[in-house]
Design a protein around this motif. Structure first.
Motif, PDB file in Angstrom:
ATOM      1  N   LEU A  64       0.834  -1.210   0.000  1.00 33.12           N
ATOM      2  CA  LEU A  64       0.000   0.000   0.000  1.00 33.12           C
ATOM      3  C   LEU A  64       0.866   1.257   0.000  1.00 33.12           C
ATOM      4  CD1 LEU A  64      -2.771  -1.005   2.555  1.00 33.12           C
ATOM      5  CD2 LEU A  64      -3.063  -0.618   0.103  1.00 33.12           C
ATOM      6  N   ILE A  65       1.899   1.258   0.814  1.00 34.33           N
ATOM      7  CA  ILE A  65       2.807   2.408   0.865  1.00 34.33           C
ATOM      8  C   ILE A  65       3.460   2.627  -0.501  1.00 34.33           C
ATOM      9  CG2 ILE A  65       5.005   3.229   1.826  1.00 34.33           C
ATOM     10  CD1 ILE A  65       4.143   1.843   4.474  1.00 34.33           C
ATOM     11  N   ALA A  68       0.922   4.073  -3.113  1.00 34.41           N
ATOM     12  CA  ALA A  68       0.258   5.344  -2.817  1.00 34.41           C
ATOM     13  C   ALA A  68       0.768   6.450  -3.731  1.00 34.41           C
ATOM     14  CB  ALA A  68       0.482   5.727  -1.362  1.00 34.41           C
ATOM     15  N   GLU A  71      -1.465  10.280  -0.553  1.00 32.05           N
ATOM     16  CA  GLU A  71      -1.443  10.198   0.895  1.00 32.05           C
ATOM     17  C   GLU A  71      -1.959   8.841   1.360  1.00 32.05           C
ATOM     18  OE1 GLU A  71      -3.938  13.389   2.187  1.00 32.05           O
ATOM     19  OE2 GLU A  71      -5.777  12.358   1.675  1.00 32.05           O
ATOM     20  N   ILE A  72      -1.652   8.522   2.606  1.00 30.90           N
ATOM     21  CA  ILE A  72      -2.088   7.265   3.209  1.00 30.90           C
ATOM     22  C   ILE A  72      -2.605   7.578   4.603  1.00 30.90           C
ATOM     23  CG2 ILE A  72      -1.400   4.992   4.046  1.00 30.90           C
ATOM     24  CD1 ILE A  72       0.937   5.083   2.118  1.00 30.90           C
ATOM     25  N   LEU A  74      -3.364   5.359   7.802  1.00 30.57           N
ATOM     26  CA  LEU A  74      -3.299   4.033   8.411  1.00 30.57           C
ATOM     27  C   LEU A  74      -3.955   4.098   9.776  1.00 30.57           C
ATOM     28  CD1 LEU A  74       0.367   2.919   7.631  1.00 30.57           C
ATOM     29  CD2 LEU A  74      -1.730   2.195   6.494  1.00 30.57           C
ATOM     30  N   TRP A  89       8.265   3.176   5.165  1.00 32.82           N
ATOM     31  CA  TRP A  89       7.457   4.362   5.460  1.00 32.82           C
ATOM     32  C   TRP A  89       8.338   5.609   5.429  1.00 32.82           C
ATOM     33  CZ3 TRP A  89       2.413   5.492   5.886  1.00 32.82           C
ATOM     34  CH2 TRP A  89       2.065   6.701   6.449  1.00 32.82           C
ATOM     35  N   SER A  93       7.967   8.654   2.770  1.00 32.98           N
ATOM     36  CA  SER A  93       7.453   9.922   3.307  1.00 32.98           C
ATOM     37  C   SER A  93       8.524  11.002   3.319  1.00 32.98           C
ATOM     38  CB  SER A  93       6.915   9.708   4.722  1.00 32.98           C
ATOM     39  OG  SER A  93       7.978   9.410   5.610  1.00 32.98           O
TER      40      SER A  93
END
Length: 98
Positions: A64-65, A68, A71-72, A74, A89, A93
């Protein structure tokens, strides 16, 4: 839904029925195409069950990261430190560059 119907009725006064029908057909095609791209995959986050039909949660979250675009968000009941997930992550990011 009611607002969308109101907008369609208002559009009828400014455009031909054929044009409006074309817009509706295009919108229906876009929804159909989006639904075809959707997937559901089982992810088991509970205790060991002996069944191997799902994927590891950390693998799914990393996927998922990686996928993307903007934005995410969680949300988790319980989160445990997982070095691979934390590293990914931070990479995505930009946390490591701050």
């Amino acid at each position: 839904m009611r607002a969308a119907c109101g907008e369609l009725l208002a559009a009828l006064t400014h455009t031909s029925a054929a044009h409006l029908a074309g817009m509706l057909a295009g919108a229906a095609g876009a929804v159909t195409a989006a639904r075809r791209r959707q997937q559901v995959q089982v992810v088991w986050t509970g205790p060991y069950s002996g069944v191997t039909t799902g994927r590891l949660t950390v693998a799914v979250v990393i996927e998922l990261i990686d996928s993307a675009r903007h934005e995410i968000l969680l949300v988790s009941y319980a989160t445990h430190s997982e070095p691979t997930l934390t590293r990914r992550w931070n990479e995505r990011s930009g946390a490591e560059s701050r």
